[in-house]
Design a protein around this motif. Structure first.
Motif, mmCIF file in Angstrom:
data_model
loop_
_atom_site.group_PDB
_atom_site.id
_atom_site.type_symbol
_atom_site.label_atom_id
_atom_site.label_comp_id
_atom_site.label_asym_id
_atom_site.label_seq_id
_atom_site.Cartn_x
_atom_site.Cartn_y
_atom_site.Cartn_z
ATOM 1 N N UNK A 47 30.062 52.039 100.737
ATOM 2 C CA UNK A 47 29.279 50.811 100.960
ATOM 3 C C UNK A 47 28.566 50.402 99.678
ATOM 4 N N UNK A 48 27.966 51.368 98.979
ATOM 5 C CA UNK A 48 27.259 51.059 97.737
ATOM 6 C C UNK A 48 28.217 50.552 96.664
ATOM 7 N N UNK A 49 29.403 51.137 96.567
ATOM 8 C CA UNK A 49 30.354 50.714 95.533
ATOM 9 C C UNK A 49 30.918 49.333 95.803
ATOM 10 N N UNK A 50 31.085 48.989 97.058
ATOM 11 C CA UNK A 50 31.567 47.645 97.392
ATOM 12 C C UNK A 50 30.550 46.591 96.951
ATOM 13 N N UNK A 51 29.266 46.946 97.030
ATOM 14 C CA UNK A 51 28.196 46.017 96.692
ATOM 15 C C UNK A 51 27.620 46.242 95.294
ATOM 16 N N UNK A 52 28.217 47.142 94.517
ATOM 17 C CA UNK A 52 27.705 47.506 93.197
ATOM 18 C C UNK A 52 27.988 46.413 92.180
ATOM 19 N N UNK A 53 26.973 46.109 91.368
ATOM 20 C CA UNK A 53 27.137 45.194 90.246
ATOM 21 C C UNK A 53 27.634 46.019 89.066
ATOM 22 N N UNK A 54 28.907 45.861 88.709
ATOM 23 C CA UNK A 54 29.506 46.699 87.666
ATOM 24 C C UNK A 54 28.923 46.416 86.283
ATOM 25 N N UNK A 92 5.701 43.904 88.974
ATOM 26 C CA UNK A 92 6.240 43.360 90.229
ATOM 27 C C UNK A 92 7.547 42.622 89.997
ATOM 28 N N UNK A 93 7.595 41.833 88.935
ATOM 29 C CA UNK A 93 8.832 41.096 88.628
ATOM 30 C C UNK A 93 9.980 42.045 88.293
ATOM 31 N N UNK A 100 16.446 43.037 93.955
ATOM 32 C CA UNK A 100 17.159 41.837 94.370
ATOM 33 C C UNK A 100 17.687 41.131 93.117
ATOM 34 N N UNK A 101 18.743 41.644 92.507
ATOM 35 C CA UNK A 101 19.206 41.108 91.232
ATOM 36 C C UNK A 101 19.727 39.673 91.305
ATOM 37 N N UNK A 102 20.114 39.212 92.454
ATOM 38 C CA UNK A 102 20.687 37.865 92.562
ATOM 39 C C UNK A 102 19.692 36.826 93.053
ATOM 40 N N UNK A 103 18.417 37.201 93.152
ATOM 41 C CA UNK A 103 17.424 36.235 93.661
ATOM 42 C C UNK A 103 17.102 35.225 92.577
ATOM 43 N N UNK A 104 16.792 34.033 92.980
ATOM 44 C CA UNK A 104 16.417 32.961 92.034
ATOM 45 C C UNK A 104 14.921 32.997 91.811
ATOM 46 N N UNK A 105 14.499 32.754 90.560
ATOM 47 C CA UNK A 105 13.070 32.650 90.262
ATOM 48 C C UNK A 105 12.540 33.822 89.678
#
Length: 105
Positions: A47-54, A92-93, A100-105
Protein backbone atom coordinates in the motif's frame (compact mmCIF):
# COMPACT_ATOMS: atom_id res chain seq x y z
CA UNK A 1 -2.17 -20.63 19.87
CA UNK A 2 -4.97 -19.94 17.45
CA UNK A 3 -5.90 -22.90 15.26
CA UNK A 4 -8.68 -21.07 13.45
CA UNK A 5 -11.32 -23.54 14.60
CA UNK A 6 -13.02 -24.04 17.97
CA UNK A 7 -11.11 -26.25 20.43
CA UNK A 8 -14.04 -28.65 20.84
CA UNK A 9 -14.06 -29.20 17.09
CA UNK A 10 -10.28 -29.58 17.06
CA UNK A 11 -10.52 -32.34 19.69
CA UNK A 12 -12.82 -34.28 17.38
CA UNK A 13 -10.49 -33.96 14.39
CA UNK A 14 -7.06 -34.91 15.77
CA UNK A 15 -5.65 -37.21 18.42
CA UNK A 16 -3.82 -35.93 21.47
CA UNK A 17 -0.55 -37.28 20.01
CA UNK A 18 -1.11 -35.28 16.81
CA UNK A 19 -1.88 -32.21 18.91
CA UNK A 20 1.36 -32.60 20.91
CA UNK A 21 3.32 -33.07 17.67
CA UNK A 22 1.76 -29.91 16.30
CA UNK A 23 2.62 -27.96 19.46
CA UNK A 24 6.24 -29.14 19.27
CA UNK A 25 6.44 -28.26 15.58
CA UNK A 26 4.92 -24.86 16.30
CA UNK A 27 7.60 -24.10 18.89
CA UNK A 28 10.49 -25.39 16.74
CA UNK A 29 9.42 -23.49 13.63
CA UNK A 30 8.64 -20.36 15.67
CA UNK A 31 5.49 -19.69 13.74
CA UNK A 32 3.01 -17.26 15.17
CA UNK A 33 2.82 -13.56 15.81
CA UNK A 34 6.15 -12.72 14.13
CA UNK A 35 4.93 -14.31 10.91
CA UNK A 36 1.60 -12.54 11.29
CA UNK A 37 3.50 -9.25 11.66
CA UNK A 38 5.56 -10.07 8.57
CA UNK A 39 2.43 -10.72 6.53
CA UNK A 40 0.85 -7.48 7.76
CA UNK A 41 4.09 -5.62 7.00
CA UNK A 42 4.11 -7.01 3.47
CA UNK A 43 0.58 -5.72 2.87
CA UNK A 44 1.40 -2.34 4.41
CA UNK A 45 4.52 -2.04 2.23
CA UNK A 46 2.49 -2.72 -0.92
CA UNK A 47 0.00 0.00 0.00
CA UNK A 48 2.81 2.42 0.88
CA UNK A 49 4.72 1.69 -2.34
CA UNK A 50 1.66 2.23 -4.50
CA UNK A 51 1.28 5.68 -2.92
CA UNK A 52 5.02 6.45 -2.63
CA UNK A 53 6.41 9.59 -4.24
CA UNK A 54 9.52 8.22 -5.96
CA UNK A 55 11.04 11.71 -6.12
CA UNK A 56 10.96 11.94 -2.33
CA UNK A 57 11.75 8.29 -1.53
CA UNK A 58 13.52 6.40 -4.30
CA UNK A 59 13.86 3.13 -2.36
CA UNK A 60 10.68 1.08 -2.00
CA UNK A 61 9.33 0.25 1.44
CA UNK A 62 9.79 -3.29 2.71
CA UNK A 63 7.79 -5.33 5.19
CA UNK A 64 10.32 -4.62 7.96
CA UNK A 65 9.68 -0.88 7.65
CA UNK A 66 6.28 -1.50 9.20
CA UNK A 67 7.34 -3.88 11.95
CA UNK A 68 8.43 -1.51 14.70
CA UNK A 69 9.56 -4.21 17.12
CA UNK A 70 12.39 -5.42 14.88
CA UNK A 71 16.07 -4.52 15.09
CA UNK A 72 16.14 -3.08 11.55
CA UNK A 73 13.56 -0.45 12.48
CA UNK A 74 15.19 0.30 15.85
CA UNK A 75 18.57 1.04 14.20
CA UNK A 76 16.94 3.24 11.55
CA UNK A 77 15.13 5.26 14.21
CA UNK A 78 18.29 5.64 16.29
CA UNK A 79 20.21 6.95 13.27
CA UNK A 80 17.54 9.48 12.31
CA UNK A 81 17.49 12.83 14.05
CA UNK A 82 14.47 15.13 14.26
CA UNK A 83 14.44 18.36 12.30
CA UNK A 84 13.72 21.12 14.79
CA UNK A 85 13.34 24.70 13.56
CA UNK A 86 13.44 27.84 15.70
CA UNK A 87 10.36 29.34 14.02
CA UNK A 88 7.15 27.54 15.12
CA UNK A 89 5.33 28.49 11.90
CA UNK A 90 8.17 27.13 9.78
CA UNK A 91 8.12 23.93 11.87
CA UNK A 92 4.37 23.57 11.27
CA UNK A 93 4.78 24.18 7.55
CA UNK A 94 7.55 21.59 7.38
CA UNK A 95 5.39 19.02 9.16
CA UNK A 96 2.42 19.75 6.88
CA UNK A 97 4.58 19.52 3.74
CA UNK A 98 5.94 16.13 4.86
CA UNK A 99 2.54 14.75 5.83
CA UNK A 100 0.62 16.19 2.89
CA UNK A 101 3.10 16.75 0.04
CA UNK A 102 0.42 17.47 -2.57
CA UNK A 103 -1.51 20.09 -0.60
CA UNK A 104 -1.77 23.59 -2.04
CA UNK A 105 -0.57 26.58 -0.04
Amino acid sequence: MDFGIPVRELKERITSAEFVDYMASYQLDQRGSHYDDLRAGAIASVVANVNRDTKVRREPFGALDFMHWNEYHRVAVEKSKPVLLDDPDAQSNLLLSMMFPNRNG
